[in-house]
Write a protein that holds these residues in place. Structure first.
Motif, mmCIF file in Angstrom:
data_model
loop_
_atom_site.group_PDB
_atom_site.id
_atom_site.type_symbol
_atom_site.label_atom_id
_atom_site.label_comp_id
_atom_site.label_asym_id
_atom_site.label_seq_id
_atom_site.Cartn_x
_atom_site.Cartn_y
_atom_site.Cartn_z
ATOM 1 N N LYS A 171 72.248 24.331 14.417
ATOM 2 C CA LYS A 171 70.832 24.696 14.551
ATOM 3 C C LYS A 171 70.060 23.471 15.020
ATOM 4 N N VAL A 172 68.781 23.685 15.359
ATOM 5 C CA VAL A 172 67.943 22.582 15.847
ATOM 6 C C VAL A 172 66.572 22.676 15.195
ATOM 7 N N TYR A 173 66.094 21.505 14.720
ATOM 8 C CA TYR A 173 64.737 21.401 14.192
ATOM 9 C C TYR A 173 63.886 20.589 15.158
ATOM 10 N N LYS A 174 62.595 20.809 15.105
ATOM 11 C CA LYS A 174 61.656 19.968 15.852
ATOM 12 C C LYS A 174 60.709 19.344 14.848
ATOM 13 N N LYS A 175 60.274 18.130 15.148
ATOM 14 C CA LYS A 175 59.309 17.448 14.286
ATOM 15 C C LYS A 175 58.038 17.181 15.075
ATOM 16 N N ILE A 176 56.887 17.464 14.465
ATOM 17 C CA ILE A 176 55.619 17.132 15.112
ATOM 18 C C ILE A 176 54.807 16.273 14.157
ATOM 19 N N GLU A 177 53.825 15.566 14.714
ATOM 20 C CA GLU A 177 52.964 14.713 13.899
ATOM 21 C C GLU A 177 51.562 15.318 13.798
ATOM 22 N N VAL A 178 51.113 15.514 12.580
ATOM 23 C CA VAL A 178 49.743 16.008 12.380
ATOM 24 C C VAL A 178 49.055 15.165 11.309
ATOM 25 N N ILE A 179 47.736 15.094 11.418
ATOM 26 C CA ILE A 179 46.925 14.331 10.470
ATOM 27 C C ILE A 179 45.997 15.317 9.776
ATOM 28 N N GLY A 180 46.187 15.448 8.476
ATOM 29 C CA GLY A 180 45.295 16.310 7.708
ATOM 30 C C GLY A 180 44.159 15.485 7.122
ATOM 31 N N VAL A 181 42.969 16.018 7.157
ATOM 32 C CA VAL A 181 41.787 15.286 6.689
ATOM 33 C C VAL A 181 41.090 16.098 5.613
ATOM 34 N N SER A 182 40.848 15.459 4.468
ATOM 35 C CA SER A 182 40.123 16.141 3.398
ATOM 36 C C SER A 182 39.409 15.117 2.535
ATOM 37 N N LEU B 62 31.694 -1.530 4.958
ATOM 38 C CA LEU B 62 33.106 -1.141 4.888
ATOM 39 C C LEU B 62 33.298 0.075 5.777
ATOM 40 N N SER B 63 34.360 0.099 6.539
ATOM 41 C CA SER B 63 34.495 1.175 7.505
ATOM 42 C C SER B 63 35.698 2.101 7.244
ATOM 43 N N TRP B 64 36.905 1.552 7.131
ATOM 44 C CA TRP B 64 38.044 2.406 6.817
ATOM 45 C C TRP B 64 39.081 1.603 6.039
ATOM 46 N N PHE B 65 40.080 2.307 5.501
ATOM 47 C CA PHE B 65 41.175 1.633 4.791
ATOM 48 C C PHE B 65 42.502 2.244 5.200
ATOM 49 N N GLU B 66 43.558 1.463 4.975
ATOM 50 C CA GLU B 66 44.926 1.906 5.240
ATOM 51 C C GLU B 66 45.763 1.539 4.018
ATOM 52 N N VAL B 67 46.477 2.513 3.452
ATOM 53 C CA VAL B 67 47.348 2.233 2.308
ATOM 54 C C VAL B 67 48.619 1.551 2.812
ATOM 55 N N GLU B 68 48.892 0.372 2.303
ATOM 56 C CA GLU B 68 50.090 -0.380 2.706
ATOM 57 C C GLU B 68 51.247 -0.201 1.721
ATOM 58 N N GLU B 69 50.940 -0.209 0.437
ATOM 59 C CA GLU B 69 51.976 -0.117 -0.587
ATOM 60 C C GLU B 69 51.416 0.618 -1.804
ATOM 61 N N GLY C 256 41.923 6.270 5.325
ATOM 62 C CA GLY C 256 40.724 6.966 4.897
ATOM 63 C C GLY C 256 39.494 6.341 5.493
ATOM 64 N N HIS C 257 38.411 7.096 5.499
ATOM 65 C CA HIS C 257 37.130 6.587 5.976
ATOM 66 C C HIS C 257 36.247 6.311 4.762
ATOM 67 N N ASN D 28 35.056 8.749 1.819
ATOM 68 C CA ASN D 28 34.499 10.072 2.134
ATOM 69 C C ASN D 28 35.453 10.996 2.870
ATOM 70 N N GLU D 29 36.625 10.490 3.242
ATOM 71 C CA GLU D 29 37.704 11.401 3.628
ATOM 72 C C GLU D 29 39.046 10.680 3.590
ATOM 73 N N TYR D 30 40.076 11.394 3.178
ATOM 74 C CA TYR D 30 41.462 10.921 3.263
ATOM 75 C C TYR D 30 42.057 11.496 4.535
ATOM 76 N N GLN D 31 42.829 10.622 5.233
ATOM 77 C CA GLN D 31 43.478 11.026 6.488
ATOM 78 C C GLN D 31 44.969 10.761 6.318
ATOM 79 N N VAL D 32 45.755 11.819 6.205
ATOM 80 C CA VAL D 32 47.174 11.638 5.927
ATOM 81 C C VAL D 32 47.994 12.090 7.133
ATOM 82 N N LEU D 33 48.732 11.133 7.704
ATOM 83 C CA LEU D 33 49.591 11.423 8.851
ATOM 84 C C LEU D 33 50.950 11.900 8.357
ATOM 85 N N LEU D 34 51.306 13.092 8.772
ATOM 86 C CA LEU D 34 52.580 13.710 8.382
ATOM 87 C C LEU D 34 53.474 13.931 9.590
#
Lengths: 72, 72, 72, 72, 72, 72, 72, 72, 72, 72, 72, 72
Positions: free
Chosen positions: A6-17, G39-46, A49-50, A58-64
């Motif tokens: 079988k074959v999987y594909k991986k994509i990159e998305v950033i969820g913001v909340s 302060l503008s943004w942050f990045e989690v390192e560890e 995060g910002h 005021n927001e978390y930005q998580v790259l998956l």
């Protein structure tokens, strides 16, 4: 089923909340599942995060990376 | 006590929980402490997860390095 | 079963074989399974090798991380 | 033709096969070529695998980046 | 003997000593050899240290990967 | 002989072969041994490949670091 | 405003909190904003933590890079 | 607007141009914007190039990650 | 002289000595300077070592990148 | 005291000394402690050096991250 | 020609120029081509620079890996 | 002067300019030199950019580590 070809594909998305890391992950998945079927697993690549004017998050930005199986 | 000669060992464990990242970390530690004494600190190496059929996270998988002091 | 709380451990082993990369991986697993139950997956970390006096590969050395579930 | 302006895209796919690393790579490419034309090169990012109940490899999982030229 | 099939295991230990980097490495090995036979080689992963109240190093902490051959 | 003072040099070579990963490694070594004596070991750095017009691998390109002892 | 010339600086801070990862991030920011404006943004390192005598997390230690704009 | 829930996607493209690094970046974006709306930012991952027969650069190849917001 | 056009080359050498890390570095340089003029600087890439039958270090192996200016 | 909320800052300094790696680390700390109170720990990031005209090391340059607690 | 067996070698050179990044790359290649035939491609590894007394860049230092085919 | 004991500090700054990569580097340095004396060298860590509504680069953002000597 392990062992079948079988074959999987991986994509990159950033969820913001604003709510936190897990909420940002769920945000990303809720969007990804609209165009892709059979989402299988994710890997957190970056947690950013910002910062608002009051100096709090005021927001978390998580790259998956999100993986899903390609259908036949 | 800083300054005395001693040795730590590090092992890798993956805690799995449906509840979130911190719960998965605690899950891993609750298991590790059954066989190892004097757990000292942990380092998160990877945050992965499995996605259920409804497209939401159905488990968080957190890979930790856990360090503990070797007894004399 | 996804969604249940559990813990995996990862160890590092190096399998060595003259025959090739896959054979070195199987060599490592054949040894690991003697002391650990429920081997689950592996990740190749490094592929090294030793070169004989005739200038050809006389052994492949493959460093694996091997994961297995800790029993309750 | 070197020297002309052009653009490539890279995608990530995971080929899965019981037979070995090269077979998993070919499996990934055989699927990718169904939707993308002009596949150009690949880069192996990760070599993982699943271990069966008998303690041997029951599938190789090879993560590739695959590059292809975007058409005008 | 190169060319024969065998398996090594790698573990992570942190040696701590006030005297310097080499002393911390020897400290780690002196402990590791009590439980493991046939230590073969080591790789320095991290060199950290703690700073005393007078602003000088009061201990070196050297993280090693240590490899040893698994016996048949 | 361990314990004697000596110096190794490492060079980077890319072996290319249509037949597979191990064949590309041997290809690189067969060339390196023509100009360098006492090749000692190698480390795989990258596994890339070119994809033919039919969408299958038409060559494997394996980047190795190769080490050899400098003679006195 | 994008497109205007400006300069940001990044610093590294570690926030420590018993409550969880997000709380440790907010702890770090609450301190940083006392000496730095905009302060503008942050990045989690560890993400590290200390383990108490009962084998549970007694503090989360989150290393952040925090960016802020240098004023004219 | 910071603080609202949203999702970005990241793709990898390689822009190729004889003129220089910035020109290769612009080449990649000019192509990406034909199929994707709301390109937001890019990150340079690799700067490679091909060398002509006269020993000078005959094309720059710049690998970018390009992010864009997914529309609702 | 800063500001003039020039070219450096970097090579990788591994110095081996029983005496310690600095001695292994000097060992590597003493060999490198026999074939290369104008050695300029070095960077430690890896610190490894071999462990003797008595469980102590019997040689340090330090991998260096060494840079030197190419003459006109 | 573990478990209390606090914040550390990390800075990067390079200590330079002719005498060896540990001396360069102490050199860096002796300078850092003049402007910062409560130095807590350090992490070695890079070990570089300059080579004199006689081909031996004439200075070690050790890049450290140094952490200290921010006072209330 | 893709598909034929061949071997490339990669070397590391640092080109230095006051004019900019591309000029430093060309500087490195102009030197490399004097001793090596069939330069094929390059990869930028590091972009550093020296800062003059007036606080502006007085030279760019670009570290390249340069690949060339070994002749039969 | 090589061989004398001294200490450098490294800071991270991001220069932003519409004009290109070198201009963003100079922008960062022009700001850094206002508060720090004896800037010595820089290292490019990241090259990012923002994309305007027309799909072209409207600013380059270059993250630098900048080193300067601490005065006695």
């Amino acid at each position: 089923m392990y062992g079948s070809e079988k074959v999987y594909k991986k994509i990159e998305v950033i969820g913001v909340s604003k709510k936190g890391i897990e909420a940002a992950i769920e945000m990303a998945l809720s969007k990804a599942k609209k165009t892709v079927h059979k989402l299988s697993w994710f890997e957190v690549e970056e947690i950013h995060g910002h910062i608002g004017e009051d100096g709090t998050v005021n927001e978390y930005q998580v790259l998956l990376k999100v993986a899903f199986q390609l259908e036949d």
